[in-house]
Design a protein around this motif. Structure first.
Motif, PDB file in Angstrom:
ATOM      1  N   MET A 331      18.812 -44.189  41.710  1.00 53.73           N
ATOM      2  CA  MET A 331      19.390 -43.853  40.407  1.00 53.73           C
ATOM      3  C   MET A 331      19.171 -42.378  40.086  1.00 53.73           C
ATOM      4  O   MET A 331      20.066 -41.706  39.561  1.00 53.73           O
ATOM      5  CB  MET A 331      18.778 -44.735  39.310  1.00 53.73           C
ATOM      6  CG  MET A 331      19.421 -44.543  37.941  1.00 53.73           C
ATOM      7  SD  MET A 331      21.189 -44.921  37.947  1.00 53.73           S
ATOM      8  CE  MET A 331      21.137 -46.700  38.219  1.00 53.73           C
ATOM      9  N   LYS A 332      17.995 -41.874  40.413  1.00 51.18           N
ATOM     10  CA  LYS A 332      17.721 -40.446  40.202  1.00 51.18           C
ATOM     11  C   LYS A 332      18.710 -39.591  40.979  1.00 51.18           C
ATOM     12  O   LYS A 332      19.251 -38.608  40.472  1.00 51.18           O
ATOM     13  CB  LYS A 332      16.295 -40.108  40.647  1.00 51.18           C
ATOM     14  CG  LYS A 332      15.193 -40.620  39.734  1.00 51.18           C
ATOM     15  CD  LYS A 332      13.827 -40.192  40.265  1.00 51.18           C
ATOM     16  CE  LYS A 332      12.709 -40.699  39.377  1.00 51.18           C
ATOM     17  NZ  LYS A 332      11.371 -40.300  39.907  1.00 51.18           N
ATOM     18  N   TYR A 333      18.945 -39.995  42.219  1.00 45.34           N
ATOM     19  CA  TYR A 333      19.862 -39.219  43.064  1.00 45.34           C
ATOM     20  C   TYR A 333      21.291 -39.328  42.538  1.00 45.34           C
ATOM     21  O   TYR A 333      22.013 -38.321  42.481  1.00 45.34           O
ATOM     22  CB  TYR A 333      19.797 -39.711  44.511  1.00 45.34           C
ATOM     23  CG  TYR A 333      20.782 -39.001  45.404  1.00 45.34           C
ATOM     24  CD1 TYR A 333      20.595 -37.673  45.770  1.00 45.34           C
ATOM     25  CD2 TYR A 333      21.929 -39.657  45.873  1.00 45.34           C
ATOM     26  CE1 TYR A 333      21.510 -37.014  46.578  1.00 45.34           C
ATOM     27  CE2 TYR A 333      22.847 -39.004  46.684  1.00 45.34           C
ATOM     28  CZ  TYR A 333      22.635 -37.682  47.033  1.00 45.34           C
ATOM     29  OH  TYR A 333      23.544 -37.030  47.823  1.00 45.34           O
ATOM     30  N   ALA A 334      21.704 -40.529  42.138  1.00 41.82           N
ATOM     31  CA  ALA A 334      23.068 -40.720  41.642  1.00 41.82           C
ATOM     32  C   ALA A 334      23.313 -39.878  40.394  1.00 41.82           C
ATOM     33  O   ALA A 334      24.371 -39.244  40.243  1.00 41.82           O
ATOM     34  CB  ALA A 334      23.310 -42.200  41.350  1.00 41.82           C
ATOM     35  N   ASN A 335      22.336 -39.851  39.494  1.00 41.81           N
ATOM     36  CA  ASN A 335      22.473 -39.034  38.275  1.00 41.81           C
ATOM     37  C   ASN A 335      22.566 -37.558  38.609  1.00 41.81           C
ATOM     38  O   ASN A 335      23.354 -36.815  38.014  1.00 41.81           O
ATOM     39  CB  ASN A 335      21.277 -39.291  37.346  1.00 41.81           C
ATOM     40  CG  ASN A 335      21.295 -40.679  36.750  1.00 41.81           C
ATOM     41  OD1 ASN A 335      22.358 -41.307  36.654  1.00 41.81           O
ATOM     42  ND2 ASN A 335      20.132 -41.187  36.353  1.00 41.81           N
ATOM     43  N   TRP A 336      21.755 -37.144  39.581  1.00 41.38           N
ATOM     44  CA  TRP A 336      21.753 -35.731  39.975  1.00 41.38           C
ATOM     45  C   TRP A 336      23.083 -35.322  40.588  1.00 41.38           C
ATOM     46  O   TRP A 336      23.657 -34.288  40.220  1.00 41.38           O
ATOM     47  CB  TRP A 336      20.621 -35.478  40.968  1.00 41.38           C
ATOM     48  CG  TRP A 336      20.569 -34.047  41.457  1.00 41.38           C
ATOM     49  CD1 TRP A 336      19.981 -32.994  40.845  1.00 41.38           C
ATOM     50  CD2 TRP A 336      21.152 -33.551  42.666  1.00 41.38           C
ATOM     51  NE1 TRP A 336      20.155 -31.851  41.593  1.00 41.38           N
ATOM     52  CE2 TRP A 336      20.880 -32.165  42.721  1.00 41.38           C
ATOM     53  CE3 TRP A 336      21.871 -34.134  43.705  1.00 41.38           C
ATOM     54  CZ2 TRP A 336      21.306 -31.361  43.781  1.00 41.38           C
ATOM     55  CZ3 TRP A 336      22.301 -33.331  44.757  1.00 41.38           C
ATOM     56  CH2 TRP A 336      22.018 -31.964  44.784  1.00 41.38           C
ATOM     57  N   ILE A 337      23.594 -36.133  41.513  1.00 39.00           N
ATOM     58  CA  ILE A 337      24.832 -35.761  42.209  1.00 39.00           C
ATOM     59  C   ILE A 337      26.032 -35.828  41.271  1.00 39.00           C
ATOM     60  O   ILE A 337      26.994 -35.061  41.411  1.00 39.00           O
ATOM     61  CB  ILE A 337      25.059 -36.643  43.454  1.00 39.00           C
ATOM     62  CG1 ILE A 337      26.018 -35.923  44.415  1.00 39.00           C
ATOM     63  CG2 ILE A 337      25.569 -38.026  43.110  1.00 39.00           C
ATOM     64  CD1 ILE A 337      26.109 -36.563  45.787  1.00 39.00           C
ATOM     65  N   ASN A 338      25.970 -36.718  40.282  1.00 36.00           N
ATOM     66  CA  ASN A 338      27.057 -36.778  39.288  1.00 36.00           C
ATOM     67  C   ASN A 338      27.095 -35.492  38.465  1.00 36.00           C
ATOM     68  O   ASN A 338      28.168 -35.003  38.110  1.00 36.00           O
ATOM     69  CB  ASN A 338      26.881 -37.994  38.371  1.00 36.00           C
ATOM     70  CG  ASN A 338      27.249 -39.306  39.047  1.00 36.00           C
ATOM     71  OD1 ASN A 338      28.070 -39.311  39.971  1.00 36.00           O
ATOM     72  ND2 ASN A 338      26.656 -40.405  38.612  1.00 36.00           N
ATOM     73  N   LYS A 339      25.912 -34.962  38.172  1.00 34.39           N
ATOM     74  CA  LYS A 339      25.852 -33.717  37.407  1.00 34.39           C
ATOM     75  C   LYS A 339      26.417 -32.542  38.208  1.00 34.39           C
ATOM     76  O   LYS A 339      26.916 -31.566  37.661  1.00 34.39           O
ATOM     77  CB  LYS A 339      24.396 -33.415  37.016  1.00 34.39           C
ATOM     78  CG  LYS A 339      23.849 -34.332  35.927  1.00 34.39           C
ATOM     79  CD  LYS A 339      22.424 -33.986  35.586  1.00 34.39           C
ATOM     80  CE  LYS A 339      21.876 -34.905  34.499  1.00 34.39           C
ATOM     81  NZ  LYS A 339      20.451 -34.591  34.165  1.00 34.39           N
ATOM     82  N   GLN A 340      26.336 -32.659  39.538  1.00 37.47           N
ATOM     83  CA  GLN A 340      26.873 -31.593  40.386  1.00 37.47           C
ATOM     84  C   GLN A 340      28.400 -31.644  40.466  1.00 37.47           C
ATOM     85  O   GLN A 340      29.037 -30.692  40.926  1.00 37.47           O
ATOM     86  CB  GLN A 340      26.301 -31.691  41.811  1.00 37.47           C
ATOM     87  CG  GLN A 340      24.795 -31.810  41.918  1.00 37.47           C
ATOM     88  CD  GLN A 340      24.081 -30.759  41.109  1.00 37.47           C
ATOM     89  OE1 GLN A 340      24.333 -29.560  41.258  1.00 37.47           O
ATOM     90  NE2 GLN A 340      23.153 -31.201  40.236  1.00 37.47           N
ATOM     91  N   GLY A 341      28.966 -32.765  40.045  1.00 37.29           N
ATOM     92  CA  GLY A 341      30.424 -32.909  40.084  1.00 37.29           C
ATOM     93  C   GLY A 341      30.958 -33.232  41.462  1.00 37.29           C
ATOM     94  O   GLY A 341      32.171 -33.051  41.716  1.00 37.29           O
ATOM     95  N   THR A 342      30.086 -33.687  42.365  1.00 37.84           N
ATOM     96  CA  THR A 342      30.519 -33.994  43.729  1.00 37.84           C
ATOM     97  C   THR A 342      31.179 -35.366  43.745  1.00 37.84           C
ATOM     98  O   THR A 342      30.527 -36.384  43.505  1.00 37.84           O
ATOM     99  CB  THR A 342      29.321 -34.005  44.709  1.00 37.84           C
ATOM    100  OG1 THR A 342      28.674 -32.731  44.632  1.00 37.84           O
ATOM    101  CG2 THR A 342      29.788 -34.261  46.119  1.00 37.84           C
ATOM    102  N   LYS A 343      32.493 -35.386  43.990  1.00 40.32           N
ATOM    103  CA  LYS A 343      33.226 -36.648  43.985  1.00 40.32           C
ATOM    104  C   LYS A 343      33.469 -37.191  45.389  1.00 40.32           C
ATOM    105  O   LYS A 343      33.758 -38.367  45.569  1.00 40.32           O
ATOM    106  CB  LYS A 343      34.555 -36.471  43.255  1.00 40.32           C
ATOM    107  CG  LYS A 343      34.387 -36.137  41.769  1.00 40.32           C
ATOM    108  CD  LYS A 343      35.722 -36.007  41.067  1.00 40.32           C
ATOM    109  CE  LYS A 343      35.544 -35.716  39.580  1.00 40.32           C
ATOM    110  NZ  LYS A 343      36.845 -35.602  38.884  1.00 40.32           N
ATOM    111  N   ARG A 344      33.399 -36.290  46.406  1.00 40.74           N
ATOM    112  CA  ARG A 344      33.687 -36.764  47.768  1.00 40.74           C
ATOM    113  C   ARG A 344      32.849 -36.036  48.804  1.00 40.74           C
ATOM    114  O   ARG A 344      32.474 -34.936  48.712  1.00 40.74           O
ATOM    115  CB  ARG A 344      35.165 -36.536  48.117  1.00 40.74           C
ATOM    116  CG  ARG A 344      35.593 -37.287  49.380  1.00 40.74           C
ATOM    117  CD  ARG A 344      35.194 -38.699  49.310  1.00 40.74           C
ATOM    118  NE  ARG A 344      35.920 -39.551  50.262  1.00 40.74           N
ATOM    119  CZ  ARG A 344      35.468 -40.725  50.667  1.00 40.74           C
ATOM    120  NH1 ARG A 344      34.315 -41.173  50.233  1.00 40.74           N
ATOM    121  NH2 ARG A 344      36.157 -41.466  51.483  1.00 40.74           N
TER     122      ARG A 344
END
Length: 344
Positions: A331-344
């Motif tokens: 969950m920590k990683y998912a929240n972090w990568i979502n903040k980066q805007g990485t979709k693919r």
């Protein structure tokens, strides 16, 4: 009579000097026509002297002088194929000598994702083309004799720098790679693989996943341990790099960059999808380096079953023994990568 004899001697002397000068020019003066200090020329297999002249004409100042020396030294009847080094300022005599010395290629390859990519890389460095190499490497008789399949023969190629002749045949190159593979798999390595209940090819398959998961040498034995724990427990490996490989294979596009595996990707119907299939994929998903292979053979013994990328230590991972702890890390990683805007 004396006058005529002296005159004849004098004329003969002049003729001799001129002859020597002409021969010297033909043999020993610079006869190159390129600016680089040195260049390599490649003479394809089956070439004759006329083919050589066509290749050398732009590089030689006076092709007639080269031809004269070549004929004096019986080169037209003894043309060699291969790769030859020419140096700026070489005379015709030196050029002919150079065309008799086949210079080896220092062939290097690493980080290839599949056999097709490797063949493309090899064909840019040696004479056999991509199609010939691919056909030779997947020859059914060779595969059966040496315990490979068309899906896992990629495991035979160990990243390194090899010295071979440019005009080596595809068969001889394949056999050289098999010799290197067998030399790599020493009794000590084979014993370690057997202790893991894995064959050398299976070790390399696991190593290819470890290789894709991390470039950190200190982490690789830990990651290898996670996958070995999963294999022992009969769990699916659930390795994202295998899903990425499956997506690229489906799209027939190994140039695409996939930074993030999406939920829907986990359902792709492929033998390489280790979320859907238990056990190892049919073969390596990349060309692992020796460090990754040895990381599997010397995997760390622990009780970790899960891991995901760390958001606090970039490039590293966090490990967990329970699904609950893994969920917190994930969950920590998912929240972090979502903040980066990485979709693919």
């Amino acid at each position: 009579m004396v006058f005529n004899r002296n005159k004849i001697i004098k004329i003969s002397g002049i003729v001799f000097v001129v002859f020597v000068a002409v021969i010297y020019i033909k043999f020993f003066t610079s006869n190159t026509n390129f600016e680089n200090d040195e260049i390599y020329v490649q003479i394809p297999t089956g070439s004759n002297y006329q083919d050589v002249e066509k290749i050398l004409s732009p590089l030689v100042k006076n092709i007639s002088n080269f031809e004269f020396i070549a004929k004096c030294r019986s080169y037209p009847e003894n043309v060699k194929s291969g790769r030859f080094l020419l140096k700026k300022g070489m005379s015709a005599f030196q050029l002919v000598s150079a065309m008799r010395r086949n210079v080896p290629v220092k062939l290097a390859f690493n980080n290839q994702e599949r056999l097709e990519n490797l063949c493309e890389r090899l064909s840019s460095q040696i004479e056999p083309d991509r199609t010939k190499l691919l056909t030779t490497f997947r020859d059914s008789t060779f595969l059966q004799k040496n315990g490979f399949t068309k899906d896992n023969v990629f495991a035979m190629f160990l990243p390194n720098t090899y010295e071979v002749y440019w005009n080596i045949t595809a068969e001889k190159f394949r056999n050289k790679m098999l010799e290197e593979y067998n030399r790599f798999w020493t009794k000590a390595r084979i014993t370690k693989a057997a202790a893991l209940d894995l064959s050398p090819v299976q070790v390399i398959t696991v190593a290819s996943i470890v290789h894709k998961e991390s470039v950190k040498k200190s982490e690789r034995p830990i990651i290898a341990g996670v996958y070995l724990n999963r294999l022992i427990q009969g769990m699916p490996l659930q390795a994202d790099p295998t899903v990425i490989y499956a997506l690229k294979l489906r799209d027939n596009d190994f140039d695409q960059v996939i930074k993030r595996v999406l939920y829907n990707d986990l359902f792709i119907n492929s033998p390489y999808n280790t979320y859907k299939n238990i056990g190892l994929p049919p073969g390596p998903i990349a060309m692992p380096d020796v460090d990754a292979i040895d990381a599997v053979l010397n995997a760390e013994k622990h009780d970790y079953i899960y891991f995901c990328a760390s958001v606090e230590k970039f490039g590293y991972h966090v490990f967990a023994s329970t699904y609950e702890q893994h969920q917190v890390n994930a969950m920590k990683y998912a929240n972090w990568i979502n903040k980066q805007g990485t979709k693919r």
